[in-house]
Design a protein around this motif. Structure first.
Motif, short mmCIF file in Angstrom:
data_model
loop_
_atom_site.label_atom_id
_atom_site.label_comp_id
_atom_site.label_asym_id
_atom_site.label_seq_id
_atom_site.Cartn_x
_atom_site.Cartn_y
_atom_site.Cartn_z
N PHE A 85 -26.83 4.67 38.80
CA PHE A 85 -27.78 3.64 38.39
C PHE A 85 -27.26 2.28 38.80
O PHE A 85 -26.10 2.13 39.19
N SER A 86 -28.12 1.30 38.73
CA SER A 86 -27.66 -0.08 38.95
C SER A 86 -28.26 -0.97 37.88
O SER A 86 -29.30 -0.66 37.28
N VAL A 87 -27.55 -2.07 37.66
CA VAL A 87 -27.90 -3.00 36.58
C VAL A 87 -28.04 -4.40 37.19
O VAL A 87 -27.20 -4.83 37.97
N ARG A 88 -29.09 -5.07 36.82
CA ARG A 88 -29.31 -6.41 37.33
C ARG A 88 -28.62 -7.44 36.44
O ARG A 88 -28.77 -7.41 35.21
N LEU A 89 -27.88 -8.35 37.06
CA LEU A 89 -27.29 -9.48 36.34
C LEU A 89 -28.33 -10.60 36.28
O LEU A 89 -29.20 -10.65 37.12
N PRO A 90 -28.26 -11.47 35.29
CA PRO A 90 -27.20 -11.60 34.29
C PRO A 90 -27.35 -10.62 33.13
O PRO A 90 -28.45 -10.16 32.84
N GLY B 245 -15.31 9.86 21.93
CA GLY B 245 -13.95 10.38 21.80
C GLY B 245 -12.93 9.30 22.12
O GLY B 245 -11.97 9.53 22.86
N ALA B 246 -13.14 8.12 21.55
CA ALA B 246 -12.31 6.97 21.92
C ALA B 246 -12.07 6.09 20.70
O ALA B 246 -12.79 6.17 19.71
N GLY B 247 -11.06 5.25 20.78
CA GLY B 247 -10.74 4.34 19.69
C GLY B 247 -11.85 3.32 19.48
O GLY B 247 -12.18 2.97 18.35
N TYR B 248 -12.39 2.83 20.56
CA TYR B 248 -13.55 1.94 20.51
C TYR B 248 -14.21 1.92 21.88
O TYR B 248 -13.63 2.46 22.84
N VAL B 249 -15.39 1.36 21.96
CA VAL B 249 -16.18 1.42 23.19
C VAL B 249 -16.65 0.02 23.56
O VAL B 249 -17.10 -0.73 22.69
N THR B 250 -16.55 -0.32 24.83
CA THR B 250 -16.99 -1.63 25.29
C THR B 250 -18.38 -1.52 25.92
O THR B 250 -18.57 -0.77 26.87
N TRP B 251 -19.31 -2.25 25.33
CA TRP B 251 -20.71 -2.22 25.75
C TRP B 251 -21.13 -3.57 26.33
O TRP B 251 -20.61 -4.60 25.93
N PHE B 252 -22.10 -3.52 27.21
CA PHE B 252 -22.83 -4.74 27.54
C PHE B 252 -24.31 -4.40 27.52
O PHE B 252 -24.68 -3.22 27.47
N ALA B 253 -25.15 -5.41 27.52
CA ALA B 253 -26.59 -5.17 27.42
C ALA B 253 -27.32 -5.93 28.52
O ALA B 253 -26.89 -7.00 28.96
N VAL B 254 -28.44 -5.33 28.93
CA VAL B 254 -29.36 -6.01 29.85
C VAL B 254 -30.78 -5.74 29.34
O VAL B 254 -31.02 -4.79 28.59
N PRO B 255 -31.75 -6.56 29.78
CA PRO B 255 -33.14 -6.22 29.48
C PRO B 255 -33.46 -4.85 30.10
O PRO B 255 -32.97 -4.55 31.20
N VAL B 256 -34.28 -4.03 29.41
CA VAL B 256 -34.51 -2.66 29.86
C VAL B 256 -34.96 -2.58 31.32
O VAL B 256 -34.58 -1.66 32.04
N GLU B 257 -35.74 -3.56 31.76
CA GLU B 257 -36.23 -3.49 33.14
C GLU B 257 -35.13 -3.77 34.16
O GLU B 257 -35.33 -3.56 35.36
N GLY B 258 -33.96 -4.19 33.68
CA GLY B 258 -32.84 -4.47 34.58
C GLY B 258 -32.04 -3.23 34.95
O GLY B 258 -31.15 -3.29 35.79
#
Ligand code: ZN
Ligand code: ZN
Length: 143
Positions: free
Chosen positions: A18-23, A40-53
């Protein structure tokens, strides 16, 4: 016209691309217990984009959607198990994406620790980012 900036992402086996549009909208470490177990991890790093991105190159038919709460759905690859996305009825205009599955840098660094009061006892954090928690996961915690 400004050229569109995109970052590529993939699951472990490579079936899902997949690809994600910035910003992006934000980037945060999540310490909630659902993230710990789902990944299965100590913590998870997420980022968010508008769904259409978010655009799929391949493997969209390999995605399994697991409703992890009454408002949230977590998506993983049916072949390799990579945890990929999280969506919520509480904010249907955006999609959360696991930073570790991206193949290049996004446009920002992680900004906060969310649900820090739910963190695993063995996780040690050495940065100076805000450590938030409470009901929403992003409220100030008592010192
Ligand atoms: Zn996969
Ligand atoms: Zn979480």
């Amino acid at each position: 016209m400004a050229e569109e900036s995109r970052v590529q992402g993939t699951c472990l086996c490579g079936d899902v691309r997949f690809s994600v549009r910035l910003p992006t909208l934000f980037c945060a470490h999540c310490h909630c217990t659902m993230c710990q177990r789902a990944h299965g991890a100590g913590y998870v790093t997420w980022f968010a984009v508008p769904v259409e991105g978010l655009v799929f190159g391949s493997g969209e038919d390999q995605l399994v959607r697991y409703p992890s709460s009454d408002h949230g759905t977590r998506t993983f690859c049916n072949r390799c198990g990579s945890t990929l996305f999280c969506e919520s009825k509480n904010h249907p205009e955006r999609i959360d994406i696991v930073l570790a599955n991206m193949q290049g840098p996004i446009d920002r660094e992680p900004q906060i620790h969310a649900y820090f009061d739910n963190r695993a006892a063995w996780v040690v954090i050495g940065d100076d980012l805000p450590r938030l928690g409470g009901e929403s996961g992003t409220e100030p915690l008592p010192k």
